[in-house]
Design a protein around this motif. Structure first.
Motif, PDB file in Angstrom:
ATOM      1  N   ILE A 199     -59.048  65.817   6.894  1.00  0.00           N
ATOM      2  CA  ILE A 199     -59.069  64.458   7.459  1.00  0.00           C
ATOM      3  C   ILE A 199     -59.274  63.450   6.340  1.00  0.00           C
ATOM      4  O   ILE A 199     -58.585  62.431   6.263  1.00  0.00           O
ATOM      5  CB  ILE A 199     -60.192  64.322   8.519  1.00  0.00           C
ATOM      6  CG1 ILE A 199     -59.960  65.269   9.688  1.00  0.00           C
ATOM      7  CG2 ILE A 199     -60.294  62.877   9.018  1.00  0.00           C
ATOM      8  CD1 ILE A 199     -61.172  65.446  10.602  1.00  0.00           C
ATOM      9  N   GLU A 200     -60.238  63.752   5.442  1.00  0.00           N
ATOM     10  CA  GLU A 200     -60.523  62.846   4.328  1.00  0.00           C
ATOM     11  C   GLU A 200     -59.322  62.712   3.403  1.00  0.00           C
ATOM     12  O   GLU A 200     -59.058  61.638   2.868  1.00  0.00           O
ATOM     13  CB  GLU A 200     -61.758  63.329   3.563  1.00  0.00           C
ATOM     14  CG  GLU A 200     -63.035  63.156   4.360  1.00  0.00           C
ATOM     15  CD  GLU A 200     -64.250  63.803   3.724  1.00  0.00           C
ATOM     16  OE1 GLU A 200     -64.095  64.676   2.828  1.00  0.00           O
ATOM     17  OE2 GLU A 200     -65.367  63.443   4.140  1.00  0.00           O
ATOM     18  N   SER A 201     -58.587  63.794   3.243  1.00  0.00           N
ATOM     19  CA  SER A 201     -57.386  63.762   2.409  1.00  0.00           C
ATOM     20  C   SER A 201     -56.338  62.821   3.007  1.00  0.00           C
ATOM     21  O   SER A 201     -55.679  62.071   2.288  1.00  0.00           O
ATOM     22  CB  SER A 201     -56.817  65.172   2.285  1.00  0.00           C
ATOM     23  OG  SER A 201     -55.577  65.158   1.636  1.00  0.00           O
ATOM     24  N   ILE A 202     -56.205  62.839   4.311  1.00  0.00           N
ATOM     25  CA  ILE A 202     -55.236  61.970   4.989  1.00  0.00           C
ATOM     26  C   ILE A 202     -55.724  60.517   4.974  1.00  0.00           C
ATOM     27  O   ILE A 202     -54.960  59.606   4.662  1.00  0.00           O
ATOM     28  CB  ILE A 202     -54.990  62.441   6.442  1.00  0.00           C
ATOM     29  CG1 ILE A 202     -54.314  63.810   6.441  1.00  0.00           C
ATOM     30  CG2 ILE A 202     -54.158  61.425   7.225  1.00  0.00           C
ATOM     31  CD1 ILE A 202     -54.276  64.506   7.795  1.00  0.00           C
ATOM     32  N   ARG A 203     -57.000  60.308   5.296  1.00  0.00           N
ATOM     33  CA  ARG A 203     -57.550  58.941   5.385  1.00  0.00           C
ATOM     34  C   ARG A 203     -57.839  58.348   4.022  1.00  0.00           C
ATOM     35  O   ARG A 203     -57.837  57.131   3.857  1.00  0.00           O
ATOM     36  CB  ARG A 203     -58.842  58.934   6.205  1.00  0.00           C
ATOM     37  CG  ARG A 203     -58.586  59.083   7.672  1.00  0.00           C
ATOM     38  CD  ARG A 203     -59.560  58.380   8.574  1.00  0.00           C
ATOM     39  NE  ARG A 203     -59.692  56.973   8.304  1.00  0.00           N
ATOM     40  CZ  ARG A 203     -60.852  56.356   8.151  1.00  0.00           C
ATOM     41  NH1 ARG A 203     -61.991  57.014   8.220  1.00  0.00           N
ATOM     42  NH2 ARG A 203     -60.897  55.062   7.909  1.00  0.00           N
ATOM     43  N   GLY A 204     -58.193  59.201   3.059  1.00  0.00           N
ATOM     44  CA  GLY A 204     -58.513  58.701   1.725  1.00  0.00           C
ATOM     45  C   GLY A 204     -59.947  58.218   1.591  1.00  0.00           C
ATOM     46  O   GLY A 204     -60.291  57.602   0.587  1.00  0.00           O
ATOM     47  N   VAL A 205     -60.770  58.457   2.592  1.00  0.00           N
ATOM     48  CA  VAL A 205     -62.183  58.049   2.535  1.00  0.00           C
ATOM     49  C   VAL A 205     -63.051  59.133   3.169  1.00  0.00           C
ATOM     50  O   VAL A 205     -62.566  59.977   3.926  1.00  0.00           O
ATOM     51  CB  VAL A 205     -62.434  56.712   3.274  1.00  0.00           C
ATOM     52  CG1 VAL A 205     -61.718  55.560   2.602  1.00  0.00           C
ATOM     53  CG2 VAL A 205     -62.045  56.801   4.735  1.00  0.00           C
ATOM     54  N   ASN A 206     -64.345  59.072   2.870  1.00  0.00           N
ATOM     55  CA  ASN A 206     -65.307  59.999   3.458  1.00  0.00           C
ATOM     56  C   ASN A 206     -65.441  59.733   4.958  1.00  0.00           C
ATOM     57  O   ASN A 206     -65.512  58.575   5.383  1.00  0.00           O
ATOM     58  CB  ASN A 206     -66.661  59.812   2.758  1.00  0.00           C
ATOM     59  CG  ASN A 206     -67.710  60.775   3.257  1.00  0.00           C
ATOM     60  OD1 ASN A 206     -68.100  60.729   4.418  1.00  0.00           O
ATOM     61  ND2 ASN A 206     -68.182  61.632   2.374  1.00  0.00           N
ATOM     62  N   VAL A 207     -65.478  60.800   5.751  1.00  0.00           N
ATOM     63  CA  VAL A 207     -65.566  60.647   7.209  1.00  0.00           C
ATOM     64  C   VAL A 207     -66.830  61.289   7.796  1.00  0.00           C
ATOM     65  O   VAL A 207     -66.909  61.481   9.006  1.00  0.00           O
ATOM     66  CB  VAL A 207     -64.309  61.215   7.917  1.00  0.00           C
ATOM     67  CG1 VAL A 207     -63.072  60.416   7.561  1.00  0.00           C
ATOM     68  CG2 VAL A 207     -64.122  62.687   7.625  1.00  0.00           C
ATOM     69  N   ASP A 208     -67.822  61.575   6.951  1.00  0.00           N
ATOM     70  CA  ASP A 208     -69.047  62.218   7.432  1.00  0.00           C
ATOM     71  C   ASP A 208     -69.676  61.455   8.596  1.00  0.00           C
ATOM     72  O   ASP A 208     -69.971  62.034   9.647  1.00  0.00           O
ATOM     73  CB  ASP A 208     -70.089  62.336   6.313  1.00  0.00           C
ATOM     74  CG  ASP A 208     -69.782  63.463   5.344  1.00  0.00           C
ATOM     75  OD1 ASP A 208     -69.040  64.391   5.722  1.00  0.00           O
ATOM     76  OD2 ASP A 208     -70.286  63.411   4.202  1.00  0.00           O
ATOM     77  N   SER A 209     -69.898  60.159   8.418  1.00  0.00           N
ATOM     78  CA  SER A 209     -70.585  59.396   9.466  1.00  0.00           C
ATOM     79  C   SER A 209     -69.716  59.263  10.713  1.00  0.00           C
ATOM     80  O   SER A 209     -70.229  59.306  11.840  1.00  0.00           O
ATOM     81  CB  SER A 209     -71.017  58.016   8.955  1.00  0.00           C
ATOM     82  OG  SER A 209     -69.884  57.243   8.620  1.00  0.00           O
ATOM     83  N   ILE A 210     -68.416  59.117  10.544  1.00  0.00           N
ATOM     84  CA  ILE A 210     -67.521  58.995  11.701  1.00  0.00           C
ATOM     85  C   ILE A 210     -67.504  60.304  12.488  1.00  0.00           C
ATOM     86  O   ILE A 210     -67.626  60.288  13.714  1.00  0.00           O
ATOM     87  CB  ILE A 210     -66.096  58.586  11.264  1.00  0.00           C
ATOM     88  CG1 ILE A 210     -66.105  57.155  10.732  1.00  0.00           C
ATOM     89  CG2 ILE A 210     -65.113  58.725  12.422  1.00  0.00           C
ATOM     90  CD1 ILE A 210     -64.795  56.682  10.157  1.00  0.00           C
ATOM     91  N   ILE A 211     -67.401  61.434  11.781  1.00  0.00           N
ATOM     92  CA  ILE A 211     -67.416  62.735  12.460  1.00  0.00           C
ATOM     93  C   ILE A 211     -68.746  62.920  13.195  1.00  0.00           C
ATOM     94  O   ILE A 211     -68.781  63.357  14.345  1.00  0.00           O
ATOM     95  CB  ILE A 211     -67.162  63.896  11.472  1.00  0.00           C
ATOM     96  CG1 ILE A 211     -65.742  63.829  10.907  1.00  0.00           C
ATOM     97  CG2 ILE A 211     -67.425  65.246  12.125  1.00  0.00           C
ATOM     98  CD1 ILE A 211     -64.641  64.174  11.879  1.00  0.00           C
ATOM     99  N   GLY A 212     -69.843  62.560  12.542  1.00  0.00           N
ATOM    100  CA  GLY A 212     -71.166  62.664  13.177  1.00  0.00           C
ATOM    101  C   GLY A 212     -71.244  61.820  14.441  1.00  0.00           C
ATOM    102  O   GLY A 212     -71.754  62.271  15.474  1.00  0.00           O
ATOM    103  N   ASN A 213     -70.725  60.597  14.367  1.00  0.00           N
ATOM    104  CA  ASN A 213     -70.710  59.700  15.526  1.00  0.00           C
ATOM    105  C   ASN A 213     -69.843  60.279  16.642  1.00  0.00           C
ATOM    106  O   ASN A 213     -70.227  60.267  17.818  1.00  0.00           O
ATOM    107  CB  ASN A 213     -70.202  58.321  15.097  1.00  0.00           C
ATOM    108  CG  ASN A 213     -70.144  57.327  16.236  1.00  0.00           C
ATOM    109  OD1 ASN A 213     -70.881  57.436  17.215  1.00  0.00           O
ATOM    110  ND2 ASN A 213     -69.269  56.351  16.115  1.00  0.00           N
ATOM    111  N   LEU A 214     -68.677  60.794  16.286  1.00  0.00           N
ATOM    112  CA  LEU A 214     -67.775  61.363  17.292  1.00  0.00           C
ATOM    113  C   LEU A 214     -68.364  62.607  17.942  1.00  0.00           C
ATOM    114  O   LEU A 214     -68.195  62.825  19.142  1.00  0.00           O
ATOM    115  CB  LEU A 214     -66.416  61.681  16.663  1.00  0.00           C
ATOM    116  CG  LEU A 214     -65.584  60.464  16.253  1.00  0.00           C
ATOM    117  CD1 LEU A 214     -64.352  60.886  15.467  1.00  0.00           C
ATOM    118  CD2 LEU A 214     -65.191  59.645  17.472  1.00  0.00           C
ATOM    119  N   GLU A 215     -69.082  63.405  17.145  1.00  0.00           N
ATOM    120  CA  GLU A 215     -69.738  64.586  17.720  1.00  0.00           C
ATOM    121  C   GLU A 215     -70.864  64.170  18.669  1.00  0.00           C
ATOM    122  O   GLU A 215     -71.023  64.751  19.737  1.00  0.00           O
ATOM    123  CB  GLU A 215     -70.295  65.494  16.614  1.00  0.00           C
ATOM    124  CG  GLU A 215     -69.244  66.326  15.927  1.00  0.00           C
ATOM    125  CD  GLU A 215     -69.840  67.256  14.896  1.00  0.00           C
ATOM    126  OE1 GLU A 215     -69.701  68.481  15.073  1.00  0.00           O
ATOM    127  OE2 GLU A 215     -70.439  66.768  13.906  1.00  0.00           O
TER     128      GLU A 215
END
Length: 191
Positions: free
Chosen positions: A115-131
């Motif tokens: 996902i980060e490779s596609i978006r180009g940014v870190n997604v830790d907080s977004i994944i945490g929020n979505l979970e």
């Protein structure tokens, strides 16, 4: 009042209210009578007294020949309906969150690094929020170095969109085919 436990009469109306609250849809009057060891003909006036006391509150008591149950006061029906209609409205998601969800939905199962490779940014907080909102879940581990988690969207997310299946997403089949071709080409280049 022979053989009647007088301690059961203490706060009897409040005890009945508590039972009604937890009891769900309705409670049988005969079950209350049996439990409190109070004859039905003596219990009914107490229930009607309780009903009268509740008349001006937000919660009313309804009585049938055999059951007693709680209902919302019709006087506040409009407010109750408006509140629950408001609750049904989906909360807005940020653009970054929607982009991440789209990537997961169209590429699932997918790892966080993909996902980060596609978006180009870190997604830790977004994944945490979505979970935490139960919009995505871990659906397994990728059989690769480090065995990273694989993510997929949940039924709750699909419900948020008003659909039942992921293949109902806009242009799902077309995008899925294009992504599969792209992955095939990328895999060929890396061989």
């Amino acid at each position: 009042m022979n053989n009647i436990d007088l301690s059961l009469y203490e706060n009897l109306k409040e005890k009945i209210e508590a039972i009604l609250f937890i009891g769900g849809e309705d409670v049988k009057i005969k079950d209350l009578s049996k439990f409190f060891k109070i004859p039905i003909d003596k219990l009914i006036p107490i229930i009607y007294e309780l009903k009268g006391e509740r008349k001006s509150s937000g919660i009313n008591i309804e009585i049938t020949d055999t059951h007693i149950y709680l209902v919302s006061n019709p006087k506040y029906g409009g407010v109750v309906n408006n509140f629950f209609e408001q609750e049904k409205k989906p909360k807005k998601l940020s653009g970054a969150t929607l982009e991440t969800l789209s990537i997961i939905a169209y590429n699932q199962p997918i790892t966080k690094s993909e996902i980060e490779s596609i978006r180009g940014v870190n997604v830790d907080s977004i994944i945490g929020n979505l979970e935490s909102r139960n919009f995505v879940r871990i659906c397994g581990k990728k059989e690769t170095v480090g065995r990273p988690n694989l993510y997929e969207v949940t039924e709750k997310f699909l419900g948020y969109l008003g659909i039942d299946y992921v293949n109902e997403l806009p242009n799902y089949q077309e995008i899925k085919e294009q992504l599969e071709k792209l992955h095939y080409i990328e895999n060929k280049k890396s061989e």
